[in-house]
Design an enzyme around this catalytic site. Sequence first.
Site, PDB file in Angstrom:
ATOM      1  N   SER A  54       0.853  -1.191   0.000  1.00 51.59           N
ATOM      2  CA  SER A  54       0.000   0.000   0.000  1.00 51.59           C
ATOM      3  C   SER A  54       0.888   1.240   0.000  1.00 51.59           C
ATOM      4  O   SER A  54       2.073   1.158  -0.346  1.00 51.59           O
ATOM      5  CB  SER A  54      -0.934  -0.034   1.212  1.00 51.59           C
ATOM      6  N   ASN A  55       0.371   2.382   0.395  1.00 53.47           N
ATOM      7  CA  ASN A  55       1.175   3.611   0.412  1.00 53.47           C
ATOM      8  C   ASN A  55       0.682   4.527   1.527  1.00 53.47           C
ATOM      9  O   ASN A  55      -0.263   4.209   2.233  1.00 53.47           O
ATOM     10  CB  ASN A  55       1.124   4.295  -0.958  1.00 53.47           C
TER      11      ASN A  55
END
Length: 400
Positions: free
Chosen positions: A210-211
């Site tokens: 993810s980020n």
Amino acid sequence: MELEGRRILLGITGSIAAYKAAPLCRLLKTAGADVRVVMTPLAKQFITPLTMATLSKHPILVEFFDPENGAWNSHISLGEWADCLLIAPATANTLAKMAAGIADNLLLTTYLSARCPVAIAPAMDLDMYAHPATQQNLRTLAGRGVHLIDPEEGELASGLTGKGRMADPERIAAFVEELLREKKKTLSGKRFVVTAGATIEPIDPVRFISNHSSGKMGYAIAGELARRGAEVTLVSGRTALPAPLDVRRVDVLSAAEMYDAATAAFDRADGAVMCAAVADYTPAEPADRKLKKGDSDLRIVLRRTRDIAAALGARKGDRLLVGFALETDHEADNARAKLEKKNFDFIVLNSLRDAGAGFRGDTNKVSLIDRAGRTDLPLMSKTEVAARIADRIEEELAAR
Ligand code: CTP
């Protein structure tokens, strides 16, 4: 400043910053507002009722009853009287009670029964402000439509330096003026899709890629478009944020799910704002069982995800499409290339090189870039950035 005839109920709580309520009250009065003041019992230790009564030209309200003659201070009629309830300074304690619905003083009962817009200007020590409990309370209140006037970074009464200092009276007064400006439902009848937050790409049932996107910018835009009367579908990846008022939120996890939800909603929309941080790659074959570690390196094959913005751009017709670009170098050139490639009408450029811009924070510094040129906006809160983007959307729609 234009506040002629507007009725502002100023709530003061027990913080060192209470001394700034005096110049704030003056500013509001000078702008033509009628100001009445409610103080919490502790606030009286920080600034005298006499000072505030003199400045506001009204008796100060603290208790439910006047102890001298038993006269009842009705929180309901105070709430009805006000065009805006402004709590400045708002302590961590008062914020927590507001979030929990506790009603143990006149200010809190007034808050609970007020139907007017409510704005809060927090003031506290940096660690109290950053504490998860306070942040959770602020999110709860924001989710219920309370307007937050962000505290500033700077030297605090404790001698420490950080975020928690109450916004300057000038900023607070300007915020209230903007809040009370007649907001016409300039986007009623329009439908928008907004994508926001981070996507989650599974590696196995317990791990993912993810980020750092918090979703705050996209949520602020969705809320602002809804406030202007638009029907908004917010396609949201992972965030910790509550849905803004009057917004239909569709929760998704992966880029593929976001693609399906966003393209379906775009079919019936007048425009879309692509704010999500969508993973460009996803594990090609996510494991259906938890991967066990071995002694050698692990290689995960990543496959490109579909570009949602480009897909909408390819079939947008006369619909409006707004993109985002987060860049660390060659910012303007990269943003212009994305504008063309994805067929955006304009793109909002964030540079990670600018202090106060980008992920997680409550502020942002952006440039709006279209085929005709570029507008650089100063550092401002994400809510203010959202309002500027909504202004630009209105201009683009009006020019069609
Ligand atoms: N976007 C999208 N779907 C994707 C990827 C990006 O809708 N699969 C949108 C984002 O919401 C944003 C814009 O496209 O509006 C960002 O462009 P992009 O080229 O994807 O930016 P980066 O992922 O940062 O690309 P690069 O790695 O090339 O800088």
